[in-house]
Motif scaffolding. Sequence first.
Motif, short mmCIF file in Angstrom:
data_model
loop_
_atom_site.label_atom_id
_atom_site.label_comp_id
_atom_site.label_asym_id
_atom_site.label_seq_id
_atom_site.Cartn_x
_atom_site.Cartn_y
_atom_site.Cartn_z
N GLY A 45 -150.67 -43.42 -20.31
CA GLY A 45 -149.66 -42.89 -19.71
C GLY A 45 -150.24 -42.06 -18.42
O GLY A 45 -150.84 -42.70 -17.58
N PRO A 203 -143.89 -43.55 -17.13
CA PRO A 203 -143.77 -44.86 -16.44
C PRO A 203 -142.90 -45.88 -17.16
O PRO A 203 -142.02 -46.73 -16.65
N LEU A 208 -136.70 -47.67 -21.22
CA LEU A 208 -135.99 -46.81 -22.23
C LEU A 208 -134.31 -46.79 -21.58
O LEU A 208 -133.34 -47.00 -22.41
C1 LIG Z 1 -154.43 -39.52 -11.49
C2 LIG Z 1 -153.50 -38.50 -11.72
C3 LIG Z 1 -153.71 -37.17 -11.21
C4 LIG Z 1 -152.65 -36.35 -11.22
N1 LIG Z 1 -152.90 -34.99 -10.66
C5 LIG Z 1 -152.00 -33.98 -11.01
C6 LIG Z 1 -152.41 -32.69 -10.53
O1 LIG Z 1 -153.52 -32.66 -10.08
N2 LIG Z 1 -151.54 -31.87 -10.91
C7 LIG Z 1 -150.15 -32.07 -11.39
O2 LIG Z 1 -149.34 -31.29 -11.38
N3 LIG Z 1 -149.85 -33.28 -11.39
C8 LIG Z 1 -150.69 -34.37 -11.27
N4 LIG Z 1 -150.50 -35.51 -11.97
C9 LIG Z 1 -149.22 -35.75 -12.64
C10 LIG Z 1 -149.10 -35.58 -13.80
O3 LIG Z 1 -150.07 -35.89 -14.52
C11 LIG Z 1 -147.51 -36.37 -14.16
O4 LIG Z 1 -146.68 -35.83 -13.33
C12 LIG Z 1 -147.30 -36.07 -15.60
O5 LIG Z 1 -148.45 -36.35 -16.59
C13 LIG Z 1 -146.00 -36.71 -16.12
O6 LIG Z 1 -145.91 -36.60 -17.35
P1 LIG Z 1 -144.92 -37.38 -18.33
O7 LIG Z 1 -144.82 -36.63 -19.64
O8 LIG Z 1 -143.65 -37.41 -17.46
O9 LIG Z 1 -145.55 -38.80 -18.40
P2 LIG Z 1 -146.48 -39.54 -19.59
O10 LIG Z 1 -147.69 -38.68 -19.82
O11 LIG Z 1 -146.55 -40.93 -19.26
O12 LIG Z 1 -145.59 -39.43 -21.02
C14 LIG Z 1 -144.59 -40.26 -21.32
C15 LIG Z 1 -144.84 -40.69 -22.85
O13 LIG Z 1 -143.73 -41.47 -23.33
C16 LIG Z 1 -144.34 -42.48 -24.08
N5 LIG Z 1 -143.19 -43.47 -24.27
C17 LIG Z 1 -143.06 -44.40 -23.37
N6 LIG Z 1 -141.76 -44.93 -23.90
C18 LIG Z 1 -141.76 -44.94 -25.19
C19 LIG Z 1 -141.09 -45.39 -26.23
N7 LIG Z 1 -140.18 -46.47 -25.96
N8 LIG Z 1 -141.16 -44.72 -27.46
C20 LIG Z 1 -141.84 -43.74 -27.73
N9 LIG Z 1 -142.64 -43.13 -26.72
C21 LIG Z 1 -142.65 -43.74 -25.34
C22 LIG Z 1 -145.63 -42.85 -23.40
O14 LIG Z 1 -146.20 -43.59 -24.50
C23 LIG Z 1 -146.14 -41.58 -23.08
O15 LIG Z 1 -147.04 -40.93 -23.85
C24 LIG Z 1 -151.44 -36.63 -11.77
C25 LIG Z 1 -151.32 -37.79 -12.27
C26 LIG Z 1 -152.17 -38.87 -12.14
C27 LIG Z 1 -151.86 -40.11 -12.80
#
Ligand SMILES: Cc1cc2nc3c(=O)[nH]c(=O)nc-3n(C[C@H](O)[C@H](O)[C@H](O)COP(=O)(O)OP(=O)(O)OC[C@H]3O[C@@H](n4cnc5c(N)ncnc54)[C@H](O)[C@@H]3O)c2cc1C
Length: 388
Positions: A45, A203, A208
């Motif tokens: 993710g 992503p 969903l």
């Molecule tokens: C290279 C990179 C560098 C970054 N640098 C920074 C930084 O320096 N500082 C900062 O603040 N932010 C940074 N970010 C951004 C930050 O990491 C993201 O904004 C954050 O991790 C998003 O989290 P999330 O929980 O929304 O998504 P995710 O971590 O993708 O979590 C979503 C979860 O939902 C699960 N899921 C999806 N669909 C289903 C389903 N149908 N059933 C069950 N589970 C499901 C997925 O498997 C996943 O585990 C960076 C991101 C990247 C990629």
Amino acid sequence: MSTKEEYDCIVIGAGVQGSFTAYQLAKNNQKTLLLEQFVLPHTRGSSHGQTRIIRKAYEQDFYTHMMEECYELWAQLEREASVKLYRQTGLLVMGPENSQSYQLFKSTLQRNKVPMVTLTRDNFSQHIPHVNLAEGDGAVVDITAGILYADRALKTVQGQFQKLGGIIRDKEKVMDIKPGPIVTVSSSAGVYQAKSVVITAGPWANKLLTHTDLQLPLEVVKINVCYWKEKVPGSYNVKQRFPCFLLTEGEESKEHIYGLPSNEYPGLVKICYHMGSKTDPDQRDKQTDRSDIDILQRYISRCLPGLLPEPAVVESCMYTLTPDRHFVLDHHPSYSNIVIGAGFSGHGFKFGPIIGKLLCELSLGQVPSYDLSPFRIRRFQAKTKSAL
Ligand SMILES: Cc1cc2nc3c(=O)[nH]c(=O)nc-3n(C[C@H](O)[C@H](O)[C@H](O)COP(=O)(O)OP(=O)(O)OC[C@H]3O[C@@H](n4cnc5c(N)ncnc54)[C@H](O)[C@@H]3O)c2cc1C
Ligand SMILES: O=C(O)[C@@H]1CCCCN1
């Protein structure tokens, strides 16, 4: 027929945002289930990897304001779990002195009285060795900024959630959501019911949301996470007090270039381009575009002479971008007991604790602690479409 397990709230997706939301809900005595499609921990993710930047330096005041409390919440979690999650390094912001973006960073820091240092061309190399400040660029340092230990943070918050009685079921993909006063969530392994549901699927958000007749204007891009080798080991090391850095948009590149001192992989500095190419989250590794790496190579050759201009390690991560790069934190437009946290646009990690708090407030029907108008779904208007 088997009985359906009942919860106060079900959180879908155990990335940083879902994990902090579940933790906040459990703290508020809500019987909470956190569902995750993959076996935890995973690297598929947006929340994996050892490090993320934490900073107050932003172009908009509302992010800087949220970060004031957020630093306290990170420190609270560190104390609660007796772990170190944050290391102060400072963030060097560089950009064309006369550009709007650079000036916004600088004025937001000044207006909000964030501890900062302005570097002049004369004293720059004394403070920041091994970096060439581009012609016409200014430089300021947000002293409060640093590194978050991302993987450790995720493990910690999930552990604290479980200690509070919260339940995590990994390797359970949510296949269907049936809205109603009581929401029914069907996963690959069971059927659950809850008074409210929070969708934090990173992503996969739009995949969903199809089940709830909503599509948001989100674009998923793959980021090449590049590590660059130091010619002299240690020269850009965290122990040498080399800071995190961020280059604002300018002639050098259309998007930010950012970096973190060498730390997790000895002798390697993480430097990335704040943009990537479109991908389907289930087909991430089919996206092989490397044009961002060309931009980074040019920058590194010119401005970071102590690094070999060829990436030593390239890992993958994904951004979920909104058109304005601001988050989505809102109720579902048709179902108020479905709450959405999405579109963190590559800068959401540092906000995890405050996003958890806000999504918890929304799901409990409370007035949110911050003005959420920049994050409302209605700002997209015509771009929000019915999924059916
Ligand atoms: C290279 C990179 C560098 C970054 N640098 C920074 C930084 O320096 N500082 C900062 O603040 N932010 C940074 N970010 C951004 C930050 O990491 C993201 O904004 C954050 O991790 C998003 O989290 P999330 O929980 O929304 O998504 P995710 O971590 O993708 O979590 C979503 C979860 O939902 C699960 N899921 C999806 N669909 C289903 C389903 N149908 N059933 C069950 N589970 C499901 C997925 O498997 C996943 O585990 C960076 C991101 C990247 C990629
Ligand atoms: O959120 C951050 O701080 C990093 C650096 C800048 C670009 C986005 N990601």
